[in-house]
Design an enzyme around this catalytic site. Structure first.
Site, PDB file in Angstrom:
ATOM      1  N   GLY A  68       0.806  -1.214   0.000  1.00 50.98           N
ATOM      2  CA  GLY A  68       0.000   0.000   0.000  1.00 50.98           C
ATOM      3  C   GLY A  68       0.839   1.265   0.000  1.00 50.98           C
ATOM      4  O   GLY A  68       0.548   2.224  -0.729  1.00 50.98           O
ATOM      5  N   THR A  69       1.885   1.285   0.805  1.00 48.46           N
ATOM      6  CA  THR A  69       2.692   2.500   0.936  1.00 48.46           C
ATOM      7  C   THR A  69       3.331   2.872  -0.399  1.00 48.46           C
ATOM      8  O   THR A  69       3.292   4.040  -0.821  1.00 48.46           O
ATOM      9  CB  THR A  69       3.764   2.306   2.026  1.00 48.46           C
ATOM     10  N   ASN A 148      -8.879   3.399   8.111  1.00 49.68           N
ATOM     11  CA  ASN A 148      -8.299   2.214   8.739  1.00 49.68           C
ATOM     12  C   ASN A 148      -8.354   2.253  10.265  1.00 49.68           C
ATOM     13  O   ASN A 148      -8.301   1.224  10.915  1.00 49.68           O
ATOM     14  CB  ASN A 148      -6.853   2.019   8.284  1.00 49.68           C
ATOM     15  N   HIS A 206      -1.431  -7.950   2.198  1.00 43.92           N
ATOM     16  CA  HIS A 206      -1.415  -8.545   3.548  1.00 43.92           C
ATOM     17  C   HIS A 206      -2.645  -8.195   4.370  1.00 43.92           C
ATOM     18  O   HIS A 206      -2.839  -8.731   5.460  1.00 43.92           O
ATOM     19  CB  HIS A 206      -0.120  -8.190   4.291  1.00 43.92           C
ATOM     20  N   THR A 242      12.386  -6.559 -12.442  1.00 38.70           N
ATOM     21  CA  THR A 242      11.921  -7.942 -12.540  1.00 38.70           C
ATOM     22  C   THR A 242      10.735  -8.156 -11.605  1.00 38.70           C
ATOM     23  O   THR A 242      10.775  -7.731 -10.450  1.00 38.70           O
ATOM     24  CB  THR A 242      13.076  -8.900 -12.183  1.00 38.70           C
ATOM     25  N   CYS A 329       3.917   5.544  16.725  1.00 40.88           N
ATOM     26  CA  CYS A 329       4.854   5.981  17.762  1.00 40.88           C
ATOM     27  C   CYS A 329       5.924   6.825  17.091  1.00 40.88           C
ATOM     28  O   CYS A 329       6.375   6.506  16.003  1.00 40.88           O
ATOM     29  CB  CYS A 329       5.545   4.776  18.387  1.00 40.88           C
TER      30      CYS A 329
HETATM   31  N1  PLP Z   1      -3.449   2.766   3.658  1.00 41.30           N
HETATM   32  C1  PLP Z   1      -4.216   2.276   4.629  1.00 41.30           C
HETATM   33  C2  PLP Z   1      -5.624   2.788   4.781  1.00 41.30           C
HETATM   34  C3  PLP Z   1      -3.723   1.298   5.500  1.00 41.30           C
HETATM   35  O1  PLP Z   1      -4.498   0.821   6.476  1.00 41.30           O
HETATM   36  C4  PLP Z   1      -2.384   0.833   5.316  1.00 41.30           C
HETATM   37  C5  PLP Z   1      -1.800  -0.149   6.244  1.00 41.30           C
HETATM   38  O2  PLP Z   1      -2.119  -0.199   7.401  1.00 41.30           O
HETATM   39  C6  PLP Z   1      -1.620   1.373   4.269  1.00 41.30           C
HETATM   40  C7  PLP Z   1      -2.193   2.341   3.471  1.00 41.30           C
HETATM   41  C8  PLP Z   1      -0.209   0.932   4.016  1.00 41.30           C
HETATM   42  O3  PLP Z   1      -0.194  -0.356   3.426  1.00 41.30           O
HETATM   43  P1  PLP Z   1       1.104  -1.289   3.503  1.00 41.30           P
HETATM   44  O4  PLP Z   1       1.177  -1.809   4.904  1.00 41.30           O
HETATM   45  O5  PLP Z   1       0.829  -2.395   2.517  1.00 41.30           O
HETATM   46  O6  PLP Z   1       2.266  -0.471   3.114  1.00 41.30           O
END
Ligand code: PLP
Length: 389
Positions: A68-69, A148, A206, A242, A329
């Site tokens: 996600g990041t 989240n 994940h 790759t 944190c």
């Molecule tokens: N965006 C949201 C809403 C999330 O809850 C998270 C992870 O907790 C992320 C982005 C980041 O995803 P990743 O852990 O795959 O980098």
């Protein structure tokens, strides 16, 4: 051990594990011409098709990433770099994930982006009319489909339509929503024109029982976006290098299995969650945060008056129950939750919350165990807080 932190990460699904193990036996680079390479390529493209099928997009629009990041960074920075000249504002609702806030912060510092903040309503939802007002003349907008932390589900269709009407490209963070709410990239995009409206959507494996370190950014065929990395033509040149075939295969298997049971599973989780919430709220000085109705089925986010979230987290952990404060944190010091602050609550409240999240392996016994150990842990956390104050 009672695991109530499925939103942080949820256990690997057996289907994903099997798919990963089978895929690592295929020897070949998916870009190689020989038969091994072709086998790897076939597996990769089948995985892309499976992911596209669940997300309601074309396979070519699925760009696999490390999670996600990375997807969020590629979307925000990539769309920004390709923006229309003269437009310098990024529409950023409050309460977004740190990946979004920090990528936007970098764009402000390094690229001079003007951040246009959009306040949340008291339940943590992004008000569509406020979002629409902020879009005028903006270079780019971003928003999360579900929060989240507090679990509130936004009106993604309304946000996407507003961006399309305003002629602004939109990124949606679907990481927390994936597997819990129906998603269709094409449906959300509607008839948006070239380079505007919903242009990119981030997901992560994940959170749905795939491996950590795999994700995807859905990038509309017509999006105007630049890559962050350079080095090859893979994935439309947007994410060269790759490709991780086992990761893609495992993600696809997890996502397909999650989608197949989404309707029954979300109903089961919502029932369990409602019992958890009713039990917790029977204790005095407790409040459910987030929208009571439009919320993720497995999410219970609770404000515990007079207790520090991290103390309660620690005491519950000692009693065998794992939850989350939801907030980050900094150098080992817990921060007040920026999401709870965005609901209009004060800093004390923002330090007094815990998030309990249920998932595929959760059972009624998990809820029973939390409700059994919570009264004592809460009494001790409140006693510790009163000594300190
Ligand atoms: N965006 C949201 C809403 C999330 O809850 C998270 C992870 O907790 C992320 C982005 C980041 O995803 P990743 O852990 O795959 O980098």
């Amino acid at each position: 051990m009672t695991y109530l932190d499925h939103a942080a990460t949820t256990p690997l699904r057996p289907e994903a594990r099997d798919a990963w193990l089978a895929a690592v036996e295929v020897v070949g680079n998916a870009s190689s011409i020989h038969r091994g390479g072709q086998d790897a390529r076939r597996l990769l493209e089948e995985s892309r098709e499976q992911v596209a099928d669940v997300l309601g997009c074309d396979p070519v629009e699925v760009v696999f990433t490390s999670g996600g990041t990375e997807s969020i960074n590629l979307a925000l920075k990539g769309l920004w770099e390709a923006r229309d000249g003269g437009r310098d504002a990024l529409v950023l609702p409050d309460g977004e994930h740190h990946a979004t806030m920090d990528a936007a912060g970098w764009l402000r510092q390094a690229r001079g982006a003007e951040l246009r903040h959009v306040g949340l309503d008291p339940f943590g939802a992004i008000p569509v009319d406020r979002f629409r007002d902020a879009l005028t003349g903006a270079a780019l907008a971003t928003a999360m489909i579900a929060n989240n932390e507090v679990g509130t589900v936004n009106d993604a269709a309304g946000l996407a339509a507003a961006a399309a009407d305003a002629g602004v490209p939109l990124h949606l963070d679907a990481v927390a929503a994936l597997g819990h709410v129906p998603l269709s990239f094409a449906g959300l995009r509607g008839s948006a024109g070239k380079g505007v409206g919903l242009s990119a959507l981030s997901v992560s494996a994940h959170k749905v029982g795939g491996p950590v370190g795999v994700g995807a950014l859905v990038v509309a065929r017509t999006a105007r976006i630049q890559p962050l990395h350079h080095g090859g033509a893979q994935q439309r040149g947007l994410r060269p290098g790759t490709q991780d075939v086992p990761g893609a295969a495992a993600f696809a298997a997890a996502l397909a299995a999650t989608e197949a049971e989404r309707v029954t599973e979300t109903a089961r989780l919502a029932q369990l969650r409602d019992r958890l919430v009713a039990g917790v709220l029977s204790l005095p000085g407790t409040h459910l945060l987030g929208d009571p109705v439009r919320r993720l089925p497995g999410n219970a986010h609770v404000l515990f008056e007079g207790a520090a979230g991290e103390t309660l987290l620690f005491l519950l952990d000692q009693a065998g129950v794992q939850a989350s404060t939801g907030s980050a944190c900094q150098a080992g010091v817990p921060e007040p939750s920026h999401v709870v602050l965005a609901l209009g609550r004060d800093e004390t409240a923002a330090r007094s919350v815990l998030r309990f999240t249920l998932g595929r392996t959760s059972t009624g016994a998990d809820v029973d165990e939390l409700l059994r150990v919570l009264p004592d842990a809460l009494a001790r956390a409140r006693a510790a807080a009163s000594v300190r104050s």
